[in-house]
Design a protein around this motif. Sequence first.
Motif, short mmCIF file in Angstrom:
data_model
loop_
_atom_site.label_atom_id
_atom_site.label_comp_id
_atom_site.label_asym_id
_atom_site.label_seq_id
_atom_site.Cartn_x
_atom_site.Cartn_y
_atom_site.Cartn_z
N ALA A 33 0.86 -1.18 0.00
CA ALA A 33 0.00 0.00 0.00
C ALA A 33 0.90 1.24 0.00
O ALA A 33 2.05 1.17 0.42
N MET A 34 0.38 2.34 -0.49
CA MET A 34 1.19 3.54 -0.68
C MET A 34 0.53 4.75 -0.06
O MET A 34 -0.68 4.80 0.13
N VAL A 48 -1.19 13.12 3.63
CA VAL A 48 -1.90 13.78 2.54
C VAL A 48 -2.94 12.82 1.93
O VAL A 48 -4.11 13.13 1.86
N ALA A 49 -2.46 11.65 1.48
CA ALA A 49 -3.37 10.70 0.82
C ALA A 49 -2.76 9.31 0.90
O ALA A 49 -1.54 9.16 0.99
N ALA A 50 -3.62 8.28 0.85
CA ALA A 50 -3.15 6.91 0.88
C ALA A 50 -4.02 6.05 -0.01
O ALA A 50 -5.20 6.36 -0.24
N ILE A 51 -3.42 4.98 -0.51
CA ILE A 51 -4.14 4.06 -1.39
C ILE A 51 -3.77 2.64 -1.01
O ILE A 51 -2.62 2.35 -0.67
N SER A 52 -4.74 1.74 -1.08
CA SER A 52 -4.50 0.36 -0.69
C SER A 52 -3.71 -0.39 -1.76
O SER A 52 -3.50 0.11 -2.86
N ARG A 53 -3.31 -1.58 -1.42
CA ARG A 53 -2.54 -2.42 -2.35
C ARG A 53 -3.28 -2.61 -3.67
O ARG A 53 -2.69 -2.54 -4.75
N GLY A 56 -8.23 -0.12 -4.51
CA GLY A 56 -9.66 0.01 -4.33
C GLY A 56 -10.08 0.92 -3.20
O GLY A 56 -11.24 1.34 -3.15
N SER A 57 -9.17 1.23 -2.30
CA SER A 57 -9.49 2.12 -1.18
C SER A 57 -8.52 3.28 -1.14
O SER A 57 -7.31 3.08 -1.32
N THR A 58 -9.04 4.46 -0.88
CA THR A 58 -8.22 5.66 -0.78
C THR A 58 -8.67 6.48 0.42
O THR A 58 -9.84 6.41 0.83
N TYR A 59 -7.74 7.23 0.99
CA TYR A 59 -8.04 8.14 2.09
C TYR A 59 -7.33 9.46 1.79
O TYR A 59 -6.26 9.48 1.19
N TYR A 60 -7.95 10.55 2.26
CA TYR A 60 -7.38 11.88 2.06
C TYR A 60 -7.46 12.68 3.34
O TYR A 60 -8.40 12.54 4.12
N ALA A 61 -6.47 13.54 3.52
CA ALA A 61 -6.56 14.53 4.58
C ALA A 61 -7.68 15.50 4.24
O ALA A 61 -7.93 15.80 3.06
N ALA A 104 -4.83 0.93 3.09
CA ALA A 104 -4.46 2.34 3.12
C ALA A 104 -4.40 2.80 4.57
O ALA A 104 -5.31 2.54 5.34
N THR A 105 -3.32 3.47 4.94
CA THR A 105 -3.18 3.93 6.30
C THR A 105 -2.62 5.34 6.33
O THR A 105 -1.83 5.73 5.48
#
Length: 124
Positions: A33-34, A48-53, A56-61, A104-105
Amino acid sequence: QVQLVESGGGLVQAGGSLRLSCAASGRTFSTYAMGWFRQAPGKEREFVAAISRSGGSTYYADSVKGRFTISRGNAKITVYLQMNSLKPGDTAVYYCGAHGLGIATTTPGAYDYWGQGTQVTVSS
């Protein structure tokens, strides 16, 4: 071992756009994951942002939600951060990170590998 190299930073006026890239080497990179983090002078590194392996999943500040988009390339060896409607407050060195948890973390301590960073400067 995973090596990460960021590119795409630069100087842009407020309201402009930049696209950051993070190229990875290492045969198991597609299982990682990145995330993107940034650090302004005198401040701590922030998520800032994260994406799963799988991508399919993303997170944002909250500060970038609706303006930034994180994505993975088709071969999953490159991660991008599309930054639109940039503000002077986005000025920082941007780092990409990779970790083997798969999900994503937002926690910097979870990341195993980091790139050298790329400078983003937004002028008013």
